[in-house]
Motif scaffolding. Structure first.
Motif, short mmCIF file in Angstrom:
data_model
loop_
_atom_site.label_atom_id
_atom_site.label_comp_id
_atom_site.label_asym_id
_atom_site.label_seq_id
_atom_site.Cartn_x
_atom_site.Cartn_y
_atom_site.Cartn_z
N THR A 459 0.82 -1.21 0.00
CA THR A 459 0.00 0.00 0.00
C THR A 459 0.85 1.26 0.00
N SER A 460 1.85 1.30 0.86
CA SER A 460 2.62 2.55 0.93
C SER A 460 3.44 2.76 -0.34
N SER A 461 3.60 1.72 -1.13
CA SER A 461 4.27 1.91 -2.42
C SER A 461 3.37 2.65 -3.40
N LEU A 462 2.16 2.97 -2.96
CA LEU A 462 1.22 3.68 -3.83
C LEU A 462 0.97 5.11 -3.38
N THR A 463 1.80 5.61 -2.47
CA THR A 463 1.53 6.96 -1.93
C THR A 463 1.37 8.04 -3.01
N PRO A 464 2.11 7.99 -4.12
CA PRO A 464 1.85 9.05 -5.11
C PRO A 464 0.41 8.99 -5.62
N ASP A 465 -0.09 7.79 -5.89
CA ASP A 465 -1.47 7.66 -6.37
C ASP A 465 -2.47 8.04 -5.28
N ILE A 466 -2.20 7.60 -4.07
CA ILE A 466 -3.12 7.89 -2.96
C ILE A 466 -3.25 9.40 -2.78
N ALA A 467 -2.14 10.10 -2.84
CA ALA A 467 -2.18 11.55 -2.64
C ALA A 467 -2.81 12.24 -3.85
N ILE A 468 -2.41 11.85 -5.03
CA ILE A 468 -2.89 12.53 -6.24
C ILE A 468 -4.39 12.33 -6.42
N GLU A 469 -4.87 11.13 -6.12
CA GLU A 469 -6.28 10.84 -6.37
C GLU A 469 -7.22 11.42 -5.32
N LEU A 470 -6.64 12.15 -4.36
CA LEU A 470 -7.50 12.93 -3.47
C LEU A 470 -8.20 14.01 -4.27
N PHE A 471 -7.62 14.33 -5.44
CA PHE A 471 -8.26 15.27 -6.36
C PHE A 471 -8.86 14.48 -7.51
N LYS A 472 -10.12 14.74 -7.80
CA LYS A 472 -10.82 13.92 -8.79
C LYS A 472 -10.59 14.40 -10.22
N LYS A 474 -9.19 14.87 -13.54
CA LYS A 474 -8.24 14.02 -14.29
C LYS A 474 -7.06 14.82 -14.85
N THR A 475 -7.36 16.03 -15.32
CA THR A 475 -6.28 16.83 -15.90
C THR A 475 -5.25 17.14 -14.83
N LEU A 476 -5.74 17.47 -13.67
CA LEU A 476 -4.83 17.77 -12.56
C LEU A 476 -4.04 16.52 -12.20
N GLN A 477 -4.71 15.39 -12.16
CA GLN A 477 -4.02 14.13 -11.83
C GLN A 477 -2.87 13.88 -12.81
N GLU A 478 -3.14 14.13 -14.06
CA GLU A 478 -2.10 13.91 -15.06
C GLU A 478 -0.94 14.88 -14.86
N LYS A 479 -1.30 16.11 -14.50
CA LYS A 479 -0.26 17.12 -14.28
C LYS A 479 0.64 16.76 -13.09
N LEU A 480 0.03 16.06 -12.14
CA LEU A 480 0.78 15.74 -10.93
C LEU A 480 1.68 14.51 -11.08
#
Length: 806
Positions: A459-472, A474-480
């Motif tokens: 799970t902690s190997s997914l912290t970038p996704d966990i943090a980024i997906e707090l924002f729904k 999609k464009t922002l997610q891609e930017k991050l």
RNA sequence: GGGCCCAUGGUCUAGUGGCUAGGACACAACCUUCACAGGGUUGGGGCAGGAGUUCAAUUCUUCUUGGGCCCACCA
């Protein structure tokens, strides 16, 4: 304007913490068009309080975050807590005096949730208290629904890719934790052990002696082997030996894994005593493994009379029985290195179990390639990453036989035993409670939920996704994605860093971040690792109370990135002293700047051009260093410039112009004010990432009204571009004269204000330049008369000759 | 056994192919009413050892010694 005599960090620091939070100074702005700088913050584990090492490395990453923010970037700096897995379970068992294994999973998990909620705020406050400028509203916990969903989704995706498999296979188990663990969780332990020489009968009236450190595994013995080239044993190959006491008959076979020079040269194989056994079994599939041990390290019914014993107990019993049977020929003490579970220190066992694995050993080259796409600071840390990958021997075992973790989203059909995997839309699921959305292919609607949970690192190997997906968005997610920076300490390169690269490889086909910044450890004063068992742990809260968070950060800025730093309490004194000094210097400055309107004088005095030129260089250097994560250089350069160039020399030199405008002229005063304002403001800004509290205090006291930005931490990183080589040369000359006079006075034990009757100076300076600085020299040295002689054209031995008469 | 890092005054450290090797703490002497005694000025004291490259090495190469970390080995 009059400032209080002293600065009190105990009052000010909490005040600014509140201010920053209220004013949302560190808020990430998802709408902003500004360049994003994103940080994959390490989520500290709630199982322990913040220790000095945390404050050390979190301070270091915060320097960078603050710097990038002042550059005008939209800083994405989330904060998470790791409250998932074994470490948390342990803490809760201790706190609540329970044993998770003896409770229903649901019940225990509920207790974990509520306990974690109880302690969370206090826990996070420690991170806020040291001045972490994360946006605490972008918050996650590695066990909350959001993280569970992403972690289980990762499982599903990998399963679909064919990267996840379940297998009954020998795995490493921690008897204490009663769970399988992964290679990365191992830690070496050196210890003394006894090597027993045991005599076994061989058919045909012969006998042989084998040597072992693992008598307790006797009941699992499947063979005795000797090296094929070992002449001592050639005649025994192919015969059958009888293990004493167990009376088990096992073949004697030739195998080149056997070391001729260890023990007697004959070894008995009892899967699974170690990794070699696994290899041996694979090489000899005709030999049937007996699996006498359970994952709690206790022997099972296949071990006969030794059933229920753990390794240690069984060892004593077996040796005892062997002794009675007069089978022990010799006992020898030998040094031995064994693997232990790094969390609890228990010696691990190898037990065959059903486990879930991520297949990745075939991708080693790709992982190394990815590692090379990332920029490492400091660069040599990549060697550890590659070293680890080269040594990987096991696929990643991601299943844990524990309660408090993210459930593996899988069921087994009661009827046909098929594996049914959850569907993405039903996540997060707990297979012990929920049901699959569809019937099994065989038509059955009855299922057994998988009891195992996922490894924390899955799970902690997914912290970038966990943090980024707090924002729904999609464009922002891609930017991050990928993130800008992963900051972390060097001890978890093999855990967190590597595993995150692995997950990112599978899910994004991309590196998870562009840069990694590896910080070192805070060691005890003798340079030893701090640990609870050694009793040398230093509590950062105590140090903050005694000194200040700024001082602690100042200390943390003193080591080169990646270097370990022994903690000496006296080093915190230095930070306090710096705070006092900048407080007093600012007090002086604000007093003389109260009537300053920010005007730029038409003519800037030589010494003001001098300080601004020096400042420009410090600024340039500091910016470059910060860009390369070399915050320690920035801190040092700023500190030296502030203390010596600015306070010792510049302030002393401009005093006369500031105090005595009537004699020196108001233009001279405004010029000094211009130099003073810009230099001090720049120093405060350069220091702001390192010491956020005192710099904010000083900024708010005076500069805010003039600069019109609500916090120094979102003010613009300074850009002073006033380099002036000529002014520097003349200014340096002035400083030399002032320092010379100071030294003379000190040697003669005179006050620094003592008058100098006559000062004679010979130097390679034009008279026209000297005239510009004469009054400043006079004032700073209290000289009554100065005789100046330019040495142009001549070739004097020294560039400058000074003589003072008192 | 493999890999990586490090060695600078009493202590912790900065740094560089060439200026007098920088700072902090500790130590000593002196200086106080005008920003600063929670201070200032001045001073004593240091590049682990050998070999090499170079006009020049604390810095680069190599070896030795010593320290630290990671990994492998584990009968």
């Amino acid at each position: 304007m009059e400032l209080p005599k002293n600065y009190d960090a105990k009052v000010s620091e909490p005040k600014w913490l509140e201010f920053w939070e209220k004013e949302k100074v560190y808020a990430f702005n998802p709408e902003s068009k500004a360049e994003i700088y994103s940080i994959d913050t390490p989520p500290p584990t709630v199982s322990g309080k913040m220790h000095l090492g945390h404050s050390f490395s979190y301070a270091q990453q915060d320097f960078v975050a603050r710097f990038q923010r002042m550059l005008g970037k939209n800083v994405f700096y989330p904060f998470g807590v790791d409250d998932n897995g074994l470490a948390t379970e342990r803490m809760i068992e201790k706190m609540k005096n329970v044993k998770g294994q003896f409770m229903q999973r649901q019940e225990f998990v509920k207790l974990c949730y509520t306990t974690v909620e109880e302690i969370r705020n206090d826990f996070v406050y420690d991170w806020k208290r040291i001045g972490t400028s994360a946006d605490f509203n972008i918050f996650y916990s590695t066990i909350n629904n959001h993280s569970q969903k992403i972690s289980q989704r990762s499982f599903l995706e990998l399963y679909k890719m064919g990267r996840i498999y379940r297998k009954f296979a020998p795995s490493m188990a921690c008897p204490n934790c009663a769970t399988a663990i992964a290679q990365v969780e191992l830690k070496d332990l050196e210890r003394m052990s006894t090597l027993y020489y045991i005599k076994a009968q061989v058919d045909g009236n012969e006998s042989t002696v084998f040597a072992t450190t693992r008598p307790e595994l006797m009941m699992a013995c499947i063979a005795i082997s000797v090296h094929p080239d070992d002449k001592r044993f050639n005649h025994l190959i192919g015969k059958t030996a009888t293990i004493p006491v167990s009376n088990e008959k096992v073949p004697i076979i030739a195998d080149d894994m056997t070391k001729m020079d260890f023990g007697t040269g004959a070894v008995y194989w009892c899967p699974y005593g170690d990794m070699n056994d696994i290899e041996f079994v694979a090489k000899h599939p005709d030999l049937k493994v007996k699996h006498i041990m359970n994952r709690d390290g206790r022997l099972n019914e296949k071990a006969g009379k030794y059933k229920g014993m753990n390794s240690e107990e069984a060892r004593k019993a077996v040796v005892n029985d062997w002794e009675k049977a007069e089978a022990v020929v010799k006992e020898e003490q030998i040094g031995q290195v064994v693997n232990t579970h790094e969390r609890c220190g228990t010696v691990i066992e190898f037990v065959a179990m059903d486990q879930w694995f991520i297949k990745y050993l075939d991708l080693k080259d790709d992982f190394i390639k990815y590692g090379r796409k990332i920029k490492w600071y400091p660069e040599h840390m990549r060697a550890r990453y590659e070293n680890w990958i080269h040594g990987l021997k096991w696929d990643w075992n991601i299943s844990r036989q524990r309660h408090f973790g993210i459930p593996i989203p899988v069921w087994y059909c009661k009827k046909c035993n098929a594996i049914i995997v959850a569907e993405e839309k039903q996540l997060p699921v707990d297979p012990l409670v929920d049901k699959p959305l569809k019937k099994c292919k065989c038509g059955s609607n009855e299922f057994i939920g998988e009891k195992d949970v996922l490894d924390t690192w899955a799970t902690s190997s997914l912290t970038p996704d966990i943090a980024i997906e707090l924002f729904k968005n999609k464009t922002l997610q891609e930017k991050l994605h990928p993130m800008g920076l992963r900051p972390q300490a060097h001890d978890i390169i093999t855990f967190w860093l590597f595993n995150t690269v692995v997950k990112s490889y599978f899910h994004h086909k991309n590196i998870p971040w562009k840069n990694v910044m590896i910080s070192g450890w805070a060691l005890d004063p003798k340079g030893k690792k701090m640990s609870k068992s050694k009793g040398n742990v230093i509590d950062p809260r105590e140090m903050i109370g005694k000194y200040s968070a700024d001082s602690l950060r100042f200390w943390a800025a003193g080591s080169r990135l990646g270097d370990d730093l022994p903690f000496q309490e006296k080093d915190l004194v230095t930070g306090n002293k710096f705070t006092t000094k900048i407080w007093n210097a600012s007090k002086f400055a604000f007093m003389h700047l109260s009537d300053y309107k920010g005007e730029r004088p038409s003519k800037i005095n030589m010494m003001d051009r001098w300080i601004l030129s020096k400042l420009s260089k410090v600024m340039k250097e500091s910016t470059e260093n910060f860009m390369n994560y070399e915050y320690s250089h920035t801190k040092l350069a700023t500190e030296t410039f502030f203390w010596h160039t600015f306070c010792d020399n510049y302030l002393e030199i401009i005093k006369d112009r500031l105090y005595n405008a009537d004699k020196r002229g108001s233009d001279a005063r405004v010029s000094a004010q211009f130099g003073l304002y810009n230099t001090l403001l720049t120093i405060i800004k350069l220091m702001a990432p390192i010491m956020p509290f005192i710099t904010e205090e000083l900024y708010q006291l005076y500069f805010r009204n003039h600069e019109n930005v609500k916090s120094v931490h979102i003010s613009k990183w300074p850009e002073v571009n006033m380099e002036d080589e000529h002014a520097e040369r003349i200014g340096d000359f002035v400083v030399k004269v002032v320092e010379f006079v100071r030294k003379q006075k000190s040697e003669k034990q005179l006050s620094l204000k003592a008058p100098v009757k006559k000062l004679t100076i010979k130097a390679k300076i034009e008279e026209i330049d000297f005239d510009e600085v004469e009054s400043d020299i006079k004032a700073a040295t209290s000289a009554e008369q100065i005789i100046f002689e330019p040495t142009r054209g001549k070739h004097p031995e020294k560039d400058i000759e000074i003589e003072a008469e008192f």
